[in-house]
Design a protein around this motif. Structure first.
Motif, short mmCIF file in Angstrom:
data_model
loop_
_atom_site.label_atom_id
_atom_site.label_comp_id
_atom_site.label_asym_id
_atom_site.label_seq_id
_atom_site.Cartn_x
_atom_site.Cartn_y
_atom_site.Cartn_z
N ALA A 250 -4.86 -20.60 3.25
CA ALA A 250 -4.28 -19.40 3.87
C ALA A 250 -4.63 -19.72 5.39
O ALA A 250 -5.49 -20.07 5.62
N GLY B 130 -4.96 -18.40 8.63
CA GLY B 130 -5.43 -16.88 9.25
C GLY B 130 -4.55 -16.67 10.28
O GLY B 130 -4.30 -15.41 10.51
N CYS C 271 -1.37 -15.55 9.03
CA CYS C 271 -1.42 -14.61 7.79
C CYS C 271 -0.63 -15.06 6.73
O CYS C 271 -0.18 -14.00 5.96
N ALA D 63 0.08 -17.36 3.05
CA ALA D 63 -0.68 -18.24 2.30
C ALA D 63 0.22 -18.98 1.29
O ALA D 63 1.47 -18.92 1.46
N CYS E 43 -1.19 -12.83 1.74
CA CYS E 43 -2.32 -12.75 0.84
C CYS E 43 -3.75 -13.41 1.23
O CYS E 43 -3.54 -14.28 2.11
N SER E 44 -4.67 -13.15 0.38
CA SER E 44 -6.11 -13.46 0.79
C SER E 44 -6.21 -14.88 0.42
O SER E 44 -5.43 -15.59 -0.54
N ALA E 45 -7.17 -15.88 0.77
CA ALA E 45 -7.54 -17.19 0.42
C ALA E 45 -7.95 -17.03 -0.99
O ALA E 45 -7.28 -17.86 -2.12
N THR E 46 -8.69 -16.11 -1.48
CA THR E 46 -8.88 -15.82 -3.05
C THR E 46 -7.66 -15.62 -3.94
O THR E 46 -7.59 -16.38 -4.75
N MET E 47 -6.65 -14.69 -3.45
CA MET E 47 -5.69 -14.51 -4.14
C MET E 47 -4.80 -15.80 -4.36
O MET E 47 -4.24 -16.06 -5.21
N SER E 48 -4.71 -16.68 -3.05
CA SER E 48 -4.09 -17.67 -3.00
C SER E 48 -4.59 -18.69 -4.09
O SER E 48 -3.71 -19.17 -4.68
N THR F 276 -13.22 -18.09 -7.85
CA THR F 276 -11.97 -17.98 -8.49
C THR F 276 -12.11 -18.19 -9.89
O THR F 276 -11.81 -17.54 -10.93
N TYR G 41 -7.97 -8.16 -7.76
CA TYR G 41 -7.27 -9.18 -8.08
C TYR G 41 -6.74 -8.96 -9.73
O TYR G 41 -6.54 -9.97 -10.49
#
Length: 190
Positions: free
Chosen positions: A33, A35, A38, A40, A64-69, A98, A112
Motif C-alpha cells: 500500500a 500511503g 492511497c 494498493a 484499500c488498506s495494507a491488510t486488505m491488499s 492476515t 474484511y
C-alpha cells in the motif's frame, strides 16, 4: 504461588526462501500500500520443488488498506495456483495478521469479510492448501511483485515469465541465499 512471566529472547537466525517438498508447489504472496497516493497492490509467485517459475501475478487494487491488499494477494494467488493445476500447495505470507484472519472464524459483518469469504471458497476446493507465515527475507520475490503492481493498470495481470528486473532475486532464492534476522521469541521466567 508466583506467576510465570514471559520475557522476550532474541536469536540471530539466517532466513531465506526455501523450495517446497517434492510434489508440492509454493505460492509466495504479498500486498503493498502506497500511503502517499492511497493506492494498493498485490503480487505473488508460484514455484516448484526445483525452484522453477510456474507463474506469477501482479494486481493493482486501487484504494484499500495494507491488510486488505495482503488478503487479496492470497485470493489472487490461490486463483492462479488452481488455474495452473496445483493441488498440493504451500502459501507463504509475511503478514501474521492476515494468516490469523484467514484461519479464524469471522463475523460476516467484519470489515474484511469479502476477501475472507472469497479465500475460504477457494480453500474449499478439492486440494490441500497450507497457509504459513514466512519472514520478509523469505518472501522477497513476492514483496518485489507487490510493489511493482502499483505501476500496472487496475486489475489482475498474470505473468507467464518473470520480469527481467526480478531475475537477480530469483537467482538468490535458487542459490539458497539467506539474510541475518534477529528473531524474538518468548522465554519463561518464574
Amino acid at each position: 504461588m508466583g506467576r510465570t512471566r514471559m520475557a522476550p529472547h532474541c536469536t540471530l537466525s539466517q532466513v531465506g526462501w526455501k523450495p517446497p517438498p517434492a510434489g508440492w508447489r509454493k505460492l509466495n504472496v504479498d500486498g503493498a500500500a502506497n500511503g502517499s497516493q492511497c493506492i494498493a497492490g498485490a503480487g505473488g509467485v508460484l514455484r516448484d520443488a526445483d525452484s522453477s517459475w510456474i507463474g506469477g501475478f501482479v494486481s493493482s487494487l486501487g484504494l484499500c488498506s495494507a491488510t486488505m491488499s495482503e488478503l487479496w494477494s492470497i485470493y489472487h494467488g490461490l486463483k492462479l495456483a488452481w488455474k495452473l493445476g496445483c493441488r498440493t500447495l504451500i502459501v507463504e505470507s509475511d503478514s501474521q495478521l492476515t494468516i490469523q484472519l484467514v484461519n479464524n472464524r469471522m463475523d460476516p459483518l467484519h470489515p474484511y469479510a469479502a476477501p475472507l469469504a472469497a479465500i475460504r471458497l477457494k480453500n474449499a476446493q478439492d486440494w490441500i492448501v497450507n497457509l504459513v507465515h514466512v519472514y520478509r527475507e523469505g518472501n522477497r520475490v513476492a514483496d518485489w511483485l507487490s510493489k511493482h503492481s502499483l505501476v500496472y493498470p487496475y486489475g489482475m495481470h498474470e505473468l507467464e515469465t518473470p520480469p527481467n528486473e526480478l531475475l537477480s532475486l530469483l537467482q538468490d532464492d535458487l542459490r539458497g541465499t539467506t539474510f541475518a534476522r534477529s528473531i524474538v521469541s518468548p522465554t519463561t521466567h518464574p
